[in-house]
Design a protein around this motif. Structure first.
Motif, mmCIF file in Angstrom:
data_model
loop_
_atom_site.group_PDB
_atom_site.id
_atom_site.type_symbol
_atom_site.label_atom_id
_atom_site.label_comp_id
_atom_site.label_asym_id
_atom_site.label_seq_id
_atom_site.Cartn_x
_atom_site.Cartn_y
_atom_site.Cartn_z
ATOM 1 N N VAL A 156 0.875 -1.091 0.062
ATOM 2 C CA VAL A 156 -0.089 0.023 0.096
ATOM 3 C C VAL A 156 0.880 1.280 -0.091
ATOM 4 N N VAL A 157 0.700 2.017 -1.085
ATOM 5 C CA VAL A 157 1.543 3.338 -1.182
ATOM 6 C C VAL A 157 0.917 4.474 -1.122
ATOM 7 N N ARG A 158 1.339 5.465 -0.106
ATOM 8 C CA ARG A 158 0.588 6.793 0.074
ATOM 9 C C ARG A 158 1.676 7.858 0.055
ATOM 10 N N VAL A 163 3.514 2.201 3.105
ATOM 11 C CA VAL A 163 2.968 2.386 4.331
ATOM 12 C C VAL A 163 2.420 1.131 4.910
ATOM 13 N N HIS A 164 1.896 0.121 4.147
ATOM 14 C CA HIS A 164 1.892 -1.007 4.535
ATOM 15 C C HIS A 164 2.237 -2.220 3.691
ATOM 16 N N ARG A 165 2.641 -3.322 4.033
ATOM 17 C CA ARG A 165 2.984 -4.481 3.098
ATOM 18 C C ARG A 165 2.813 -5.855 3.811
ATOM 19 N N SER A 166 2.524 -6.960 3.033
ATOM 20 C CA SER A 166 2.304 -8.257 3.422
ATOM 21 C C SER A 166 3.861 -8.813 4.039
ATOM 22 N N ASP A 167 3.848 -9.717 4.667
ATOM 23 C CA ASP A 167 4.883 -10.471 5.288
ATOM 24 C C ASP A 167 5.070 -11.944 4.592
ATOM 25 N N PHE A 203 -6.412 -2.363 8.160
ATOM 26 C CA PHE A 203 -5.721 -0.959 8.386
ATOM 27 C C PHE A 203 -6.664 -0.175 7.633
ATOM 28 N N ASP A 204 -6.645 0.915 8.154
ATOM 29 C CA ASP A 204 -7.604 2.205 7.419
ATOM 30 C C ASP A 204 -6.690 2.490 6.101
ATOM 31 N N VAL A 205 -7.697 2.898 5.062
ATOM 32 C CA VAL A 205 -7.070 3.490 3.809
ATOM 33 C C VAL A 205 -7.689 4.688 3.623
ATOM 34 N N GLN A 206 -7.041 5.431 2.789
ATOM 35 C CA GLN A 206 -7.337 6.835 2.333
ATOM 36 C C GLN A 206 -7.701 7.088 0.918
ATOM 37 N N LEU A 207 -8.484 8.064 0.532
ATOM 38 C CA LEU A 207 -8.644 8.155 -1.120
ATOM 39 C C LEU A 207 -7.455 8.425 -1.698
ATOM 40 N N LEU A 212 -0.938 -2.322 -4.576
ATOM 41 C CA LEU A 212 -0.562 -3.306 -5.512
ATOM 42 C C LEU A 212 -0.399 -4.631 -5.057
ATOM 43 N N THR A 213 -1.191 -5.556 -5.551
ATOM 44 C CA THR A 213 -1.297 -6.884 -4.888
ATOM 45 C C THR A 213 -0.580 -7.819 -6.227
ATOM 46 N N ALA A 214 0.571 -8.765 -5.937
ATOM 47 C CA ALA A 214 0.976 -9.594 -6.992
ATOM 48 C C ALA A 214 1.388 -10.812 -6.578
ATOM 49 N N THR A 215 1.867 -11.532 -7.439
ATOM 50 C CA THR A 215 2.574 -12.725 -7.107
ATOM 51 C C THR A 215 4.297 -12.577 -6.812
ATOM 52 N N ASP A 216 4.959 -13.637 -6.724
ATOM 53 C CA ASP A 216 6.264 -13.327 -6.247
ATOM 54 C C ASP A 216 7.132 -13.281 -7.596
ATOM 55 N N GLY A 217 6.685 -13.423 -8.647
ATOM 56 C CA GLY A 217 7.190 -13.038 -10.046
ATOM 57 C C GLY A 217 7.566 -11.549 -10.121
#
Length: 297
Positions: A156-158, A163-167, A203-207, A212-217
């Motif tokens: 998640v980019v702001r 500002v947020h990412r998966s582990d 988590f909360d998000v803003q307008l 960005l959701t993606a596979t490991d490629g």
């Protein structure tokens, strides 16, 4: 010709960089999809939104927007099993559950669990394994709920920053957590994880937030700073702009995957684990690029 899928019939009124939230406004995601199979069939999309052994879905319900990606484990091909069948069937099942309203917006792991157990009970034999990541935007509460099993994931980019990412979840080097269906008698031999052990977050998000959701490629070939450079080209929320940026990110990751002199994130990780590796990592690549916008039906 490169194939890019966009989704959504909504009117967006958002400015990149974020706007203050106002109670009572519903949020939505404007999403574009792009990908490559590692067999060089650029943009060839199999039935069910699949690039190579990757699969994905984009679904809407009155209460939420839901995204999913899955990466079929290629090792099954050595045993005569098409790895794309498992990931594609898993994502199609999760998509159907969302469209039927059989989910709770705050529980993406519930979608993944229900989808996986449907596969286990399927009368049609299905073998294979895959990673999986599901992202849900609860349009009323303005919250994102995620679950990630393995090494697919999201950012998640702001304001130009993550500002947020998966582990990432790995048993050991290049062996991610995965859902599996093994042949009879091999259940204890094939690596298999429960969907309940997925890494979850809310988590909360803003307008204007970018997801960005993606596979490991993607993540194995592009570090954060490269992804952020590409996202800077996203100047507004119209579909064409999102599609163009999704395409640019997928294309760059695909090119880097076949560069033998590039020190990719995957090669760096391999070196950290005592392996002398250099270059990109040829792999299937799936990118879902989303922007949080105000929803108007």
């Amino acid at each position: 010709m490169l194939s890019v899928l966009s989704y959504g019939r909504i009117v967006a009124r958002a400015v990149l960089g974020g706007l203050s939230q106002t109670d009572g406004r519903d949020y939505s995601l404007i999403t574009a999809s792009c990908g490559f199979g590692k067999d060089f069939r650029k943009g060839i999309l199999k039935k069910g939104m699949c690039y190579g052994d990757d699969a994905c879905f984009i679904a809407r319900h009155k209460s939420a927007d839901v995204l999913g990606v899955a990466d079929g484990v290629g090792g099954w091909r050595d045993y005569g099993v098409d790895p794309s069948q498992f990931s594609a069937t898993l994502m199609r099942t999760c998509e159907r559950l969302v469209k039927e309203g059989r989910f709770t917006p705050s529980s993406p792991v519930g979608i993944l669990t229900s989808g996986y157990y449907e596969l286990l009970q399927n009368k049609v034999p299905l073998l294979g394994s895959s990673t999986a990541c599901i992202v849900i935007l609860d349009r009323r509460s303005h919250r994102i709920h995620t679950c990630n099993l393995g090494d697919s994931g999201f950012l998640v980019v702001r304001g130009g920053e993550v500002v947020h990412r998966s582990d990432e979840q790995q048993h050991y080097f290049n062996t991610p957590f995965q859902l599996s269906i093994a042949p009879p008698g091999a259940e204890g031999v094939v690596l298999s994880d429960s969907p309940e052990v997925s890494d979850s977050s809310s988590f909360d998000v803003q307008l204007g937030d970018i997801i960005l959701t993606a596979t490991d490629g993607l993540f194995d070939n592009m570090p954060d700073y490269m992804i952020l450079q590409e996202l800077k080209k996203l100047k507004n929320t119209n579909y064409d702009s999102i599609q163009q940026t999704a395409r640019s990110i997928a294309e760059q990751a695909h090119e880097l995957a076949y560069d033998p002199n590039y020190m990719s994130p995957f090669a760096q990780f391999a070196c950290d684990n005592g392996l002398n590796v250099r270059g990109g990592k040829p792999d299937d690549i799936t990118v879902l690029l989303s922007i949080v916008a105000e929803y108007t039906d």
